[in-house]
Scaffold this motif. Sequence first.
Motif, PDB file in Angstrom:
ATOM      1  N   ALA A   1       7.849  -4.585   1.856  1.00 49.65           N
ATOM      2  CA  ALA A   1       6.961  -5.442   2.645  1.00 49.65           C
ATOM      3  C   ALA A   1       5.499  -5.052   2.471  1.00 49.65           C
ATOM      4  N   LEU A   2       5.248  -3.792   2.076  1.00 43.72           N
ATOM      5  CA  LEU A   2       3.885  -3.330   1.832  1.00 43.72           C
ATOM      6  C   LEU A   2       3.541  -3.333   0.344  1.00 43.72           C
ATOM      7  N   ASN A   3       4.306  -4.091  -0.419  1.00 41.76           N
ATOM      8  CA  ASN A   3       4.035  -4.288  -1.852  1.00 41.76           C
ATOM      9  C   ASN A   3       4.091  -2.990  -2.650  1.00 41.76           C
ATOM     10  N   CYS A   4       4.952  -2.069  -2.218  1.00 41.00           N
ATOM     11  CA  CYS A   4       5.083  -0.781  -2.905  1.00 41.00           C
ATOM     12  C   CYS A   4       6.069  -0.870  -4.057  1.00 41.00           C
ATOM     13  N   SER A   5       5.936   0.080  -4.992  1.00 40.49           N
ATOM     14  CA  SER A   5       6.977   0.326  -5.985  1.00 40.49           C
ATOM     15  C   SER A   5       8.026   1.226  -5.343  1.00 40.49           C
ATOM     16  N   ILE A   6       9.283   1.011  -5.689  1.00 40.32           N
ATOM     17  CA  ILE A   6      10.374   1.800  -5.139  1.00 40.32           C
ATOM     18  C   ILE A   6      10.856   2.782  -6.207  1.00 40.32           C
ATOM     19  N   ALA A   7      10.880   4.060  -5.855  1.00 38.83           N
ATOM     20  CA  ALA A   7      11.268   5.092  -6.817  1.00 38.83           C
ATOM     21  C   ALA A   7      12.741   4.937  -7.194  1.00 38.83           C
ATOM     22  N   PRO A   8      13.055   4.948  -8.486  1.00 39.28           N
ATOM     23  CA  PRO A   8      14.460   4.864  -8.886  1.00 39.28           C
ATOM     24  C   PRO A   8      15.217   6.160  -8.601  1.00 39.28           C
ATOM     25  N   TRP A   9      14.452   7.247  -8.343  1.00 34.82           N
ATOM     26  CA  TRP A   9      15.055   8.561  -8.097  1.00 34.82           C
ATOM     27  C   TRP A   9      14.051   9.392  -7.326  1.00 34.82           C
ATOM     28  N   CYS A  10      14.459   9.969  -6.230  1.00 35.36           N
ATOM     29  CA  CYS A  10      13.561  10.830  -5.466  1.00 35.36           C
ATOM     30  C   CYS A  10      14.403  11.837  -4.697  1.00 35.36           C
TER      31      CYS A  10
END
Length: 493
Positions: A72-81
């Motif tokens: 919702a905040l236009n972030c990229s989502i980490a594929p691994w963290c």
Amino acid sequence: MAYEDVLAAYDPALGLEVHVELNTASKMFCGCSTAFGAAPNTQTCPVCLGLPGALPVVNAQAIESVIRIGLALNCSIAPWCRFARKNYFYPDMPKNFQTSQYDEPICFDGWTEVEVDGVTYRVEIERVHMEEDAGKLTHVGGSTGRIQGADHSLLDYNRAGVPLMEIVTKPVLGTGAAAPKVARAYMAQLRELLRALGVSDVRMEQGSLRCDANVSLAPSGSDVLGTRTETKNVNSLRSVERALTYEIQRQGEVLASGGRVHQETRHWHEDGGYTSPGRSKEQAEDYRYFPEPDLVPVAPAPEWVADLRLTLPEPPAQRRRRLVAEWGFTELEMRDVSGTGSLDLIVETVTAGAAPGAARKWWSGELARRANAAGVELEDVGITPGQVAELQVLIDAGTINDKLARQVIDGVLAGEGSPAEVVEARGLAVVSDDGALTAAVDAAIAANPDVAQRIRDGKVQAAGALIGAVMKAMRGQADAARVRELILERLAG
């Protein structure tokens, strides 16, 4: 130092770290309840107390909530963290470390936009990361509730381990004198978004939404940021604006007098309207971060992230534009609604049956004034959207008028019941009996013969004086339109 003088010489840079308690049923790494208000230390277990041998397990619902917030905040989502241990000793951290995220946040590089006084400001989001909340300290024996002057402190670990998310902005530049208002607008919009997502109750007075407000000053035109301070745990929209305004003025005075701003945390004193020093601000290396060995990495599948994107609510700016069109508000009226933080309350009031214009009138006018005078958030003023809708129904039916409605609000806020119950108990209904009104009109005419003569002579606008006299005699409980009709009838010809 006067605020205007500071802004003439320095440019402020904001940094906002917003902590959000998620509304999951259980804690971040164990099955303990997160319900607010339970007896102290009744919602704990070996995991959230950090007892030897206890192993944490990640709350899947919390992961989902944070991903939705990031999207919702236009972030990229980490594929691994992965999680890390943030080591520091405070008595409200039973493990002596906080399970958090450090260099591998789950969401990063986002943005949102807020509008203040017709100007749009872009707020860049550096990261959204997951962590667990600390417990709660209650300081006993002092007059302020703070540790200074207290005889002793009590520890409640019910909150320890509650899922917490931190939204960290990049430096927000170019806001000038509007900086405190931009911070408040950002917090208001974030609260609106989180409520729409359904991931938190965002009750600032209960601590489920709180802000660490950073600000620094640099000489006007300089591209080098000044030394920042961090005002901790500010827990209302009003306080965010007031704390930043004060801190800008304080830093400006320090710099103008040749002093140096120290990088430190500061505490906001709501009653006095000022900040005071806390502790020197630690750097990341002071926390001795290292990967959490007891938790596996988090690797959200792309397909899952795509599915979660489909669950997002309407973006706040788009929602406001839609409501402007649906409700017939002007841009200025909607800007006023946004400024008072009343949009969600107006939506709920309209849903409960009131017309949009009437709902806006009460929440952005009379009720906003009362909230400001009481120093509370609008939603905590003491009347619900359903009660405001009921109040307007009474007005629309002619049972009360706007002036009497303010007395009804007094009764509701005093705990005397619903608007209808207050009207009945206080005898506030408008008098519509022509006999009583006619008697009051005749008395007003007899007491003001000069005004009556002017009306007979054709100066109808003079009727206002007689209407006022009748309304005063009837304690505001007369139908002003009917009183005018009766006056003109009695003085016709």
